[in-house]
Motif scaffolding. Structure first.
Motif, PDB file in Angstrom:
ATOM      1  N   MET A   1     -29.640  66.895 -72.618  1.00 36.42           N
ATOM      2  CA  MET A   1     -28.346  67.484 -72.278  1.00 36.42           C
ATOM      3  C   MET A   1     -28.395  68.006 -70.844  1.00 36.42           C
ATOM      4  N   THR A   2     -27.342  67.715 -70.076  1.00 33.78           N
ATOM      5  CA  THR A   2     -27.265  68.136 -68.682  1.00 33.78           C
ATOM      6  C   THR A   2     -26.051  69.025 -68.484  1.00 33.78           C
ATOM      7  N   VAL A   3     -26.262  70.144 -67.820  1.00 42.38           N
ATOM      8  CA  VAL A   3     -25.147  70.999 -67.431  1.00 42.38           C
ATOM      9  C   VAL A   3     -24.917  70.817 -65.938  1.00 42.38           C
ATOM     10  N   LEU A   4     -23.664  70.639 -65.567  1.00 40.31           N
ATOM     11  CA  LEU A   4     -23.283  70.529 -64.161  1.00 40.31           C
ATOM     12  C   LEU A   4     -22.705  71.873 -63.732  1.00 40.31           C
ATOM     13  N   TYR A   5     -23.395  72.546 -62.816  1.00 40.38           N
ATOM     14  CA  TYR A   5     -22.932  73.847 -62.345  1.00 40.38           C
ATOM     15  C   TYR A   5     -21.908  73.713 -61.219  1.00 40.38           C
ATOM     16  N   CYS A   6     -22.225  72.840 -60.263  1.00 45.24           N
ATOM     17  CA  CYS A   6     -21.341  72.712 -59.107  1.00 45.24           C
ATOM     18  C   CYS A   6     -21.732  71.485 -58.301  1.00 45.24           C
ATOM     19  N   LEU A   7     -20.859  71.128 -57.382  1.00 48.12           N
ATOM     20  CA  LEU A   7     -21.162  70.136 -56.362  1.00 48.12           C
ATOM     21  C   LEU A   7     -21.148  70.861 -55.024  1.00 48.12           C
ATOM     22  N   GLY A  20     -28.169  80.618 -63.940  1.00 47.56           N
ATOM     23  CA  GLY A  20     -27.701  79.539 -64.788  1.00 47.56           C
ATOM     24  C   GLY A  20     -27.582  79.961 -66.239  1.00 47.56           C
ATOM     25  N   LEU A  21     -27.450  78.996 -67.115  1.00 45.60           N
ATOM     26  CA  LEU A  21     -27.231  79.265 -68.524  1.00 45.60           C
ATOM     27  C   LEU A  21     -28.508  79.737 -69.221  1.00 45.60           C
ATOM     28  N   PRO A  22     -28.370  80.529 -70.270  1.00 47.27           N
ATOM     29  CA  PRO A  22     -29.549  80.950 -71.044  1.00 47.27           C
ATOM     30  C   PRO A  22     -30.279  79.742 -71.625  1.00 47.27           C
ATOM     31  N   GLY A  23     -31.585  79.721 -71.454  1.00 47.47           N
ATOM     32  CA  GLY A  23     -32.398  78.646 -72.006  1.00 47.47           C
ATOM     33  C   GLY A  23     -32.454  77.395 -71.166  1.00 47.47           C
ATOM     34  N   ALA A  24     -31.711  77.343 -70.053  1.00 48.28           N
ATOM     35  CA  ALA A  24     -31.700  76.147 -69.208  1.00 48.28           C
ATOM     36  C   ALA A  24     -32.975  76.057 -68.380  1.00 48.28           C
ATOM     37  N   ARG A  25     -33.386  74.837 -68.076  1.00 44.93           N
ATOM     38  CA  ARG A  25     -34.477  74.635 -67.124  1.00 44.93           C
ATOM     39  C   ARG A  25     -33.992  75.019 -65.725  1.00 44.93           C
ATOM     40  N   PRO A  26     -34.891  75.211 -64.766  1.00 46.49           N
ATOM     41  CA  PRO A  26     -34.472  75.568 -63.402  1.00 46.49           C
ATOM     42  C   PRO A  26     -33.508  74.537 -62.817  1.00 46.49           C
ATOM     43  N   PRO A  27     -32.585  74.971 -61.975  1.00 46.22           N
ATOM     44  CA  PRO A  27     -31.626  74.038 -61.363  1.00 46.22           C
ATOM     45  C   PRO A  27     -32.338  72.960 -60.546  1.00 46.22           C
ATOM     46  N   ARG A  28     -31.729  71.805 -60.489  1.00 46.77           N
ATOM     47  CA  ARG A  28     -32.237  70.699 -59.676  1.00 46.77           C
ATOM     48  C   ARG A  28     -31.050  69.989 -59.038  1.00 46.77           C
ATOM     49  N   LEU A  36     -22.260  64.619 -51.040  1.00 47.93           N
ATOM     50  CA  LEU A  36     -22.227  65.631 -52.090  1.00 47.93           C
ATOM     51  C   LEU A  36     -23.539  65.662 -52.860  1.00 47.93           C
ATOM     52  N   THR A  37     -23.866  66.842 -53.348  1.00 44.33           N
ATOM     53  CA  THR A  37     -25.047  67.031 -54.180  1.00 44.33           C
ATOM     54  C   THR A  37     -24.634  67.772 -55.441  1.00 44.33           C
ATOM     55  N   ALA A  38     -25.048  67.244 -56.582  1.00 48.03           N
ATOM     56  CA  ALA A  38     -24.775  67.906 -57.851  1.00 48.03           C
ATOM     57  C   ALA A  38     -25.910  68.874 -58.156  1.00 48.03           C
ATOM     58  N   VAL A  39     -25.571  70.108 -58.433  1.00 49.23           N
ATOM     59  CA  VAL A  39     -26.559  71.101 -58.864  1.00 49.23           C
ATOM     60  C   VAL A  39     -26.474  71.170 -60.378  1.00 49.23           C
ATOM     61  N   VAL A  40     -27.552  70.754 -61.030  1.00 47.89           N
ATOM     62  CA  VAL A  40     -27.556  70.596 -62.484  1.00 47.89           C
ATOM     63  C   VAL A  40     -28.795  71.250 -63.076  1.00 47.89           C
ATOM     64  N   ALA A  41     -28.847  71.253 -64.395  1.00 44.98           N
ATOM     65  CA  ALA A  41     -30.049  71.704 -65.096  1.00 44.98           C
ATOM     66  C   ALA A  41     -30.109  70.995 -66.434  1.00 44.98           C
ATOM     67  N   THR A  42     -31.315  70.851 -66.940  1.00 43.40           N
ATOM     68  CA  THR A  42     -31.525  70.267 -68.257  1.00 43.40           C
ATOM     69  C   THR A  42     -31.465  71.365 -69.310  1.00 43.40           C
ATOM     70  N   LEU A  43     -30.758  71.084 -70.408  1.00 38.04           N
ATOM     71  CA  LEU A  43     -30.611  72.042 -71.505  1.00 38.04           C
ATOM     72  C   LEU A  43     -31.310  71.523 -72.751  1.00 38.04           C
ATOM     73  N   PRO A  44     -31.835  72.414 -73.582  1.00 40.81           N
ATOM     74  CA  PRO A  44     -32.394  71.982 -74.867  1.00 40.81           C
ATOM     75  C   PRO A  44     -31.279  71.405 -75.741  1.00 40.81           C
ATOM     76  N   ASP A  45     -31.442  70.164 -76.181  1.00 40.09           N
ATOM     77  CA  ASP A  45     -30.384  69.518 -76.955  1.00 40.09           C
ATOM     78  C   ASP A  45     -30.001  70.318 -78.190  1.00 40.09           C
ATOM     79  N   LEU A  92     -20.697  70.161 -69.693  1.00 39.36           N
ATOM     80  CA  LEU A  92     -21.883  69.527 -70.275  1.00 39.36           C
ATOM     81  C   LEU A  92     -21.719  68.011 -70.363  1.00 39.36           C
ATOM     82  N   PHE A  93     -22.845  67.328 -70.188  1.00 31.32           N
ATOM     83  CA  PHE A  93     -22.926  65.878 -70.322  1.00 31.32           C
ATOM     84  C   PHE A  93     -24.139  65.550 -71.189  1.00 31.32           C
ATOM     85  N   SER A  94     -24.112  64.405 -71.791  1.00 28.79           N
ATOM     86  CA  SER A  94     -25.229  64.013 -72.652  1.00 28.79           C
ATOM     87  C   SER A  94     -26.491  63.681 -71.858  1.00 28.79           C
ATOM     88  N   GLY A  95     -26.374  63.535 -70.548  1.00 30.85           N
ATOM     89  CA  GLY A  95     -27.523  63.269 -69.699  1.00 30.85           C
ATOM     90  C   GLY A  95     -27.085  63.086 -68.259  1.00 30.85           C
TER      91      GLY A  95
END
Length: 249
Positions: A1-7, A20-28, A36-45, A92-95
């Motif tokens: 699961m991927t969360v998109l915070y901003c571009l 970022g969100l609780p439980g999220a991995r560090p932003p990447r 443009l650059t997407a600032v995202v993080a991986t979330l526990p499914d 949120l996106f599935s990946g």
């Protein structure tokens, strides 16, 4: 699961903010076309499945924590970018691949939005009606029926004058500040149990416009009491009300 915070759009490699969100991995960062650059993080499914998210949204403590982390990340990203396109909470996106595909379908709109908000910050304005002064409430006993009716008319006329003054001031405030910035939007207002809002607006202010915008806001703030309302200016914020990005799963 991927969360998109901003571009973000920067002249140098994007600096990754914390938060970022609780439980999220560090932003990447994920590079996209048009600078443009997407600032995202991986979330526990398991923690962010549709059912899990629905359950979390019933917990106001969790929602507050998530919203605070999201906002802190956006504000940090805004300070290090030339243009910021903030996403809504729980975009949120599935990946990563579905996210990149969804953004590619909006490439033209995203580039246009980035150009529109470049070097800008958002400010919010809320005008709220003040309560009527105690002396106009008509609490002093009248000496006759005629005097009583006259007092009622005076109170009614005074209320109408206050309402008219507030309406004129709200219109002047919106028009004046809108003329001093890049863009403006007025949001619908509704009375609540606490206050009577007259205007709820957002303004997109470029760096070169801050001086004129600030002076106009100071003048309006000083005149608000005479117009029987309070002047509540907040910001700077990420430009939430000037960016529209579709969300997919």
């Amino acid at each position: 699961m991927t969360v998109l915070y901003c571009l973000v759009q920067t002249d140098t490699p994007a600096a990754l903010p914390s938060g970022g969100l609780p439980g999220a991995r560090p932003p990447r960062a994920i590079s996209l076309p048009d600078g443009l650059t997407a600032v995202v993080a991986t979330l526990p499914d398991g923690e962010y499945s549709p059912d899990a998210v629905s359950e979390k949204l019933r917990d106001m403590n969790w929602v507050s924590q998530a919203a605070l982390g999201h906002e802190q990340l956006l504000e940090a990203a805004m300070r290090s970018s030339r243009a910021l396109l903030p996403m809504k909470l729980l975009t949120l996106f599935s990946g990563d691949e579905p996210m990149v595909k969804a953004l590619a379908q909006q490439r033209t709109r995203l580039a246009r939005a980035a150009a529109h908000v470049a070097d800008c910050e958002e400010y919010g304005l809320r005008l709220v009606a003040l309560d009527a002064p105690a002396e106009t409430a008509g609490t002093t006993p009248a000496s006759s029926g005629t005097a009583f009716l006259e007092r009622k008319k005076q109170v009614r006329d005074a209320a109408r004058e206050r309402a008219a003054a507030r309406t004129r001031f709200a219109r002047e405030a919106h028009e004046t500040l809108a003329a001093a910035c890049r863009d403006a939007v007025a949001r619908p207002v509704e009375d609540d149990d606490v206050e009577r809002p007259l205007l709820d607006a957002a303004f997109l202010v470029a760096g070169t416009e801050k001086g004129a915008f600030g002076r106009a806001a100071d003048r309006l703030g000083a005149a608000a009491a005479a117009a029987h309302c309070t002047f509540k200016l907040t910001g700077p914020w990420p430009p939430y009300h000037f960016v529209q990005v579709d969300r997919a799963s």
